[in-house]
Motif scaffolding. Sequence first.
Motif, PDB file in Angstrom:
ATOM      1  N   PHE A   6     -35.324  17.485 -27.761  1.00 42.62           N
ATOM      2  CA  PHE A   6     -34.412  18.617 -27.614  1.00 42.62           C
ATOM      3  C   PHE A   6     -34.931  19.604 -26.575  1.00 42.62           C
ATOM      4  CE2 PHE A   6     -33.016  22.888 -28.988  1.00 42.62           C
ATOM      5  CZ  PHE A   6     -31.658  22.724 -28.812  1.00 42.62           C
ATOM      6  N   LEU A   7     -36.242  19.859 -26.565  1.00 41.56           N
ATOM      7  CA  LEU A   7     -36.821  20.760 -25.570  1.00 41.56           C
ATOM      8  C   LEU A   7     -36.656  20.207 -24.163  1.00 41.56           C
ATOM      9  CD1 LEU A   7     -38.439  23.283 -24.848  1.00 41.56           C
ATOM     10  CD2 LEU A   7     -40.539  22.014 -25.348  1.00 41.56           C
ATOM     11  N   ALA A   8     -36.825  18.894 -24.009  1.00 41.33           N
ATOM     12  CA  ALA A   8     -36.614  18.272 -22.699  1.00 41.33           C
ATOM     13  C   ALA A   8     -35.173  18.439 -22.246  1.00 41.33           C
ATOM     14  CB  ALA A   8     -36.992  16.796 -22.759  1.00 41.33           C
ATOM     15  N   SER A   9     -34.224  18.315 -23.186  1.00 45.37           N
ATOM     16  CA  SER A   9     -32.812  18.504 -22.850  1.00 45.37           C
ATOM     17  C   SER A   9     -32.526  19.943 -22.458  1.00 45.37           C
ATOM     18  CB  SER A   9     -31.941  18.093 -24.038  1.00 45.37           C
ATOM     19  OG  SER A   9     -30.577  18.281 -23.746  1.00 45.37           O
ATOM     20  N   VAL A  10     -33.181  20.896 -23.148  1.00 48.21           N
ATOM     21  CA  VAL A  10     -32.998  22.308 -22.803  1.00 48.21           C
ATOM     22  C   VAL A  10     -33.508  22.582 -21.388  1.00 48.21           C
ATOM     23  CG1 VAL A  10     -33.757  24.658 -23.336  1.00 48.21           C
ATOM     24  CG2 VAL A  10     -33.034  23.137 -25.174  1.00 48.21           C
ATOM     25  N   LEU A  11     -34.668  22.036 -21.045  1.00 41.15           N
ATOM     26  CA  LEU A  11     -35.210  22.230 -19.702  1.00 41.15           C
ATOM     27  C   LEU A  11     -34.299  21.632 -18.637  1.00 41.15           C
ATOM     28  CD1 LEU A  11     -38.995  21.459 -20.333  1.00 41.15           C
ATOM     29  CD2 LEU A  11     -37.938  23.698 -20.012  1.00 41.15           C
ATOM     30  N   GLU A  12     -33.784  20.446 -18.909  1.00 43.24           N
ATOM     31  CA  GLU A  12     -32.913  19.785 -17.933  1.00 43.24           C
ATOM     32  C   GLU A  12     -31.610  20.540 -17.746  1.00 43.24           C
ATOM     33  OE1 GLU A  12     -30.578  15.529 -17.376  1.00 43.24           O
ATOM     34  OE2 GLU A  12     -32.161  15.726 -18.880  1.00 43.24           O
ATOM     35  N   GLN A  13     -31.014  21.004 -18.845  1.00 45.26           N
ATOM     36  CA  GLN A  13     -29.731  21.697 -18.739  1.00 45.26           C
ATOM     37  C   GLN A  13     -29.902  23.131 -18.244  1.00 45.26           C
ATOM     38  OE1 GLN A  13     -26.456  21.156 -20.990  1.00 45.26           O
ATOM     39  NE2 GLN A  13     -27.029  19.271 -22.001  1.00 45.26           N
ATOM     40  N   GLY A 256     -26.084  24.776 -24.282  1.00 50.04           N
ATOM     41  CA  GLY A 256     -25.569  23.524 -23.740  1.00 50.04           C
ATOM     42  C   GLY A 256     -26.232  22.309 -24.364  1.00 50.04           C
ATOM     43  N   ALA A 257     -27.573  22.361 -24.502  1.00 54.23           N
ATOM     44  CA  ALA A 257     -28.280  21.252 -25.147  1.00 54.23           C
ATOM     45  C   ALA A 257     -27.911  21.139 -26.618  1.00 54.23           C
ATOM     46  CB  ALA A 257     -29.788  21.455 -24.990  1.00 54.23           C
ATOM     47  N   LEU A 258     -27.707  22.272 -27.266  1.00 51.38           N
ATOM     48  CA  LEU A 258     -27.293  22.240 -28.671  1.00 51.38           C
ATOM     49  C   LEU A 258     -25.928  21.595 -28.817  1.00 51.38           C
ATOM     50  CD1 LEU A 258     -27.831  23.117 -31.608  1.00 51.38           C
ATOM     51  CD2 LEU A 258     -26.747  25.307 -31.048  1.00 51.38           C
ATOM     52  N   GLY A 259     -25.041  21.860 -27.852  1.00 48.80           N
ATOM     53  CA  GLY A 259     -23.734  21.219 -27.892  1.00 48.80           C
ATOM     54  C   GLY A 259     -23.822  19.711 -27.788  1.00 48.80           C
ATOM     55  N   ASP A 260     -24.741  19.223 -26.961  1.00 50.12           N
ATOM     56  CA  ASP A 260     -24.927  17.775 -26.863  1.00 50.12           C
ATOM     57  C   ASP A 260     -25.404  17.191 -28.181  1.00 50.12           C
ATOM     58  OD1 ASP A 260     -24.144  17.880 -24.256  1.00 50.12           O
ATOM     59  OD2 ASP A 260     -26.181  17.817 -23.427  1.00 50.12           O
ATOM     60  N   ARG A 261     -26.288  17.898 -28.884  1.00 50.24           N
ATOM     61  CA  ARG A 261     -26.768  17.394 -30.172  1.00 50.24           C
ATOM     62  C   ARG A 261     -25.669  17.432 -31.223  1.00 50.24           C
ATOM     63  NH1 ARG A 261     -30.054  16.064 -27.157  1.00 50.24           N
ATOM     64  NH2 ARG A 261     -32.317  15.943 -27.408  1.00 50.24           N
ATOM     65  N   LEU A 262     -24.803  18.418 -31.151  1.00 49.36           N
ATOM     66  CA  LEU A 262     -23.740  18.543 -32.157  1.00 49.36           C
ATOM     67  C   LEU A 262     -22.653  17.491 -31.989  1.00 49.36           C
ATOM     68  CD1 LEU A 262     -23.286  22.426 -32.362  1.00 49.36           C
ATOM     69  CD2 LEU A 262     -24.446  20.913 -33.984  1.00 49.36           C
ATOM     70  N   GLN A 263     -22.619  16.850 -30.814  1.00 44.70           N
ATOM     71  CA  GLN A 263     -21.617  15.803 -30.624  1.00 44.70           C
ATOM     72  C   GLN A 263     -21.828  14.629 -31.565  1.00 44.70           C
ATOM     73  OE1 GLN A 263     -21.574  14.702 -26.500  1.00 44.70           O
ATOM     74  NE2 GLN A 263     -20.463  16.535 -25.851  1.00 44.70           N
ATOM     75  N   ALA A 264     -23.060  14.448 -32.039  1.00 48.39           N
ATOM     76  CA  ALA A 264     -23.339  13.357 -32.975  1.00 48.39           C
ATOM     77  C   ALA A 264     -22.810  13.651 -34.376  1.00 48.39           C
ATOM     78  CB  ALA A 264     -24.839  13.083 -33.039  1.00 48.39           C
ATOM     79  N   LEU A 265     -22.449  14.911 -34.634  1.00 46.69           N
ATOM     80  CA  LEU A 265     -21.928  15.293 -35.934  1.00 46.69           C
ATOM     81  C   LEU A 265     -20.405  15.303 -35.902  1.00 46.69           C
ATOM     82  CD1 LEU A 265     -24.397  18.232 -36.662  1.00 46.69           C
ATOM     83  CD2 LEU A 265     -24.634  15.828 -37.316  1.00 46.69           C
ATOM     84  N   ALA A 266     -19.827  15.457 -37.042  1.00 44.93           N
ATOM     85  CA  ALA A 266     -18.359  15.456 -37.148  1.00 44.93           C
ATOM     86  C   ALA A 266     -17.824  16.839 -36.792  1.00 44.93           C
ATOM     87  CB  ALA A 266     -17.928  15.053 -38.551  1.00 44.93           C
ATOM     88  N   VAL A 272     -17.719  21.978 -29.215  1.00 41.51           N
ATOM     89  CA  VAL A 272     -19.031  21.693 -28.635  1.00 41.51           C
ATOM     90  C   VAL A 272     -19.061  22.079 -27.164  1.00 41.51           C
ATOM     91  CG1 VAL A 272     -20.632  19.851 -28.048  1.00 41.51           C
ATOM     92  CG2 VAL A 272     -19.572  19.903 -30.311  1.00 41.51           C
ATOM     93  N   LEU A 273     -18.011  21.714 -26.415  1.00 45.45           N
ATOM     94  CA  LEU A 273     -17.953  22.036 -25.000  1.00 45.45           C
ATOM     95  C   LEU A 273     -17.783  23.523 -24.753  1.00 45.45           C
ATOM     96  CD1 LEU A 273     -15.670  19.099 -23.792  1.00 45.45           C
ATOM     97  CD2 LEU A 273     -18.144  19.303 -23.520  1.00 45.45           C
ATOM     98  N   MET A 274     -17.284  24.238 -25.748  1.00 47.14           N
ATOM     99  CA  MET A 274     -17.042  25.667 -25.604  1.00 47.14           C
ATOM    100  C   MET A 274     -18.319  26.495 -25.734  1.00 47.14           C
ATOM    101  SD  MET A 274     -14.614  27.965 -28.083  1.00 47.14           S
ATOM    102  CE  MET A 274     -15.782  27.778 -29.445  1.00 47.14           C
ATOM    103  N   LEU A 275     -19.358  25.946 -26.362  1.00 48.04           N
ATOM    104  CA  LEU A 275     -20.533  26.742 -26.721  1.00 48.04           C
ATOM    105  C   LEU A 275     -21.183  27.472 -25.538  1.00 48.04           C
ATOM    106  CD1 LEU A 275     -22.378  24.622 -29.441  1.00 48.04           C
ATOM    107  CD2 LEU A 275     -21.211  26.809 -29.712  1.00 48.04           C
ATOM    108  N   PRO A 276     -21.467  26.808 -24.402  1.00 51.33           N
ATOM    109  CA  PRO A 276     -22.105  27.554 -23.299  1.00 51.33           C
ATOM    110  C   PRO A 276     -21.247  28.698 -22.787  1.00 51.33           C
ATOM    111  CG  PRO A 276     -22.282  25.189 -22.946  1.00 51.33           C
ATOM    112  CD  PRO A 276     -21.326  25.383 -24.074  1.00 51.33           C
ATOM    113  N   TYR A 277     -19.936  28.491 -22.705  1.00 51.78           N
ATOM    114  CA  TYR A 277     -19.053  29.532 -22.198  1.00 51.78           C
ATOM    115  C   TYR A 277     -18.889  30.660 -23.207  1.00 51.78           C
ATOM    116  CZ  TYR A 277     -18.126  25.531 -19.253  1.00 51.78           C
ATOM    117  OH  TYR A 277     -18.277  24.448 -18.428  1.00 51.78           O
ATOM    118  N   LEU A 278     -18.892  30.313 -24.490  1.00 47.00           N
ATOM    119  CA  LEU A 278     -18.858  31.336 -25.525  1.00 47.00           C
ATOM    120  C   LEU A 278     -20.117  32.188 -25.463  1.00 47.00           C
ATOM    121  CD1 LEU A 278     -17.522  32.569 -28.034  1.00 47.00           C
ATOM    122  CD2 LEU A 278     -18.700  30.842 -29.412  1.00 47.00           C
TER     123      LEU A 278
END
Length: 317
Positions: A6-13, A256-266, A272-278
Motif C-alpha cells: 500500500f505504501l508503494a502504491s501511495v508513493l507511485e500515485q 487515490g491509492a485507498l480507492g484502488d484498494r477499495l475496488q476489491a470490496l463491494a 472509489v473514483l470520486m475519492l481523490p476529487y472529494l
Amino acid sequence: MAYISFLASVLEQSSPIVLAALAAMITLRANILNVAVEGMMLVAAFTAIAVGNASGSAAFALLCALVASILMSQLLALMTLRFSADFIVAGLGINLLGAGGSLFALEWFYRSPGGLRPVTFPDLWHIPAGALSYVPVLGPALEGQSIVVILAFLSVPACFVFLYKTPIGSYLRASGEDEHAARSAGIDVARMKALALAISGLLAGLAGAQISMDKLHFFLPEMTSGRGFIGLAATLFSGGLPWTTAAAAVLFGFFGALGDRLQALAIPSQFVLMLPYLAAILGLTFARWRLHVRNRPARILKPGPMREPSDPQRSNL
C-alpha cells in the motif's frame, strides 16, 4: 506485506500529484495562478510515448517530453507576458490545446483516436528489487519505483533550496510579492515570471512522463485525469509552501491509492473514483475557511458600565 504494498502504491500515485503541485507552487510564488499544468502534463505524456515508440530510447523520450512541456509553458509566457492575456484564460487555452492537439495527432499520424499502444516500449530505470532491503518499511516500498518517482520527491527539497537559499529564488518571490518594489530594485519581473513558468513546465513534464511511461507504456486521451488540477488544489490548500504542498499532494495520493484498494470490496466504483476529487474539494474548502478565519477582524468588545473611582478614605470609615 500488505502495508508495504500500500505504501508503494501511495508513493507511485503521489509522485505525479507532487510534481504537478510543485509546478503550480513555483508559479504561484511569482503571482501566477497556473491552471495550465494539466495541459502541459498531457502534452508531455503524449510526447513521451510517441518519441519512445519511434526511437526505442526511454531517456530520449523523457527528454523530449520535458522539452515539449517547457515549450508549452513558454507559449503561455508569450501569451501572458508579451501580449498581456489573462493567465487563467490563457491557461485554459493551453489545456484545450493539449487535449485537442494530442487527439489530432493520434488521428492524423496513428489513425487511432482511441490512444497509442506501442507493441514494445523502452522501460524507465527502476530501483532493483532487494537494493534497499536494509532500510525498514520505506526501503521495500521504494524498490521497483521508477527514476521519475525518486526525482519527484527529490524535487521538494530542491524547490525549497531554490526559493529560499538562492538569489534567483529571492528575486522570483519578490516579483510575485510586489512587482513595483521588485522593479525599483532592478529585478526583471517578466523574466522571473517566464523562469517560473519554465520550471513549472519542467516539473509538469516529469509528471506527464511518469503517468504514461512508468507502468502503463501507452497514451490515452485525457489520461492525466485531472491530476494537474488536484496538484493546483494541493498548492492552494498549503498556501504555496514547498513542504506543506508536498504533504498535501501525498495526502491526495493516499486517497487515490485507498480507492484502488477499495475496488476489491463491494463498493461502487463511482465512489472509489470520486475519492481523490472529494479530498481535493474538502482541502480547498478547509483552506478557504482557514483564510477567512485568519483575515477576520478582531471582535470589538463592548465597554462595560462606568464606575466611579472608589475613595480609599471613605472605604476606611
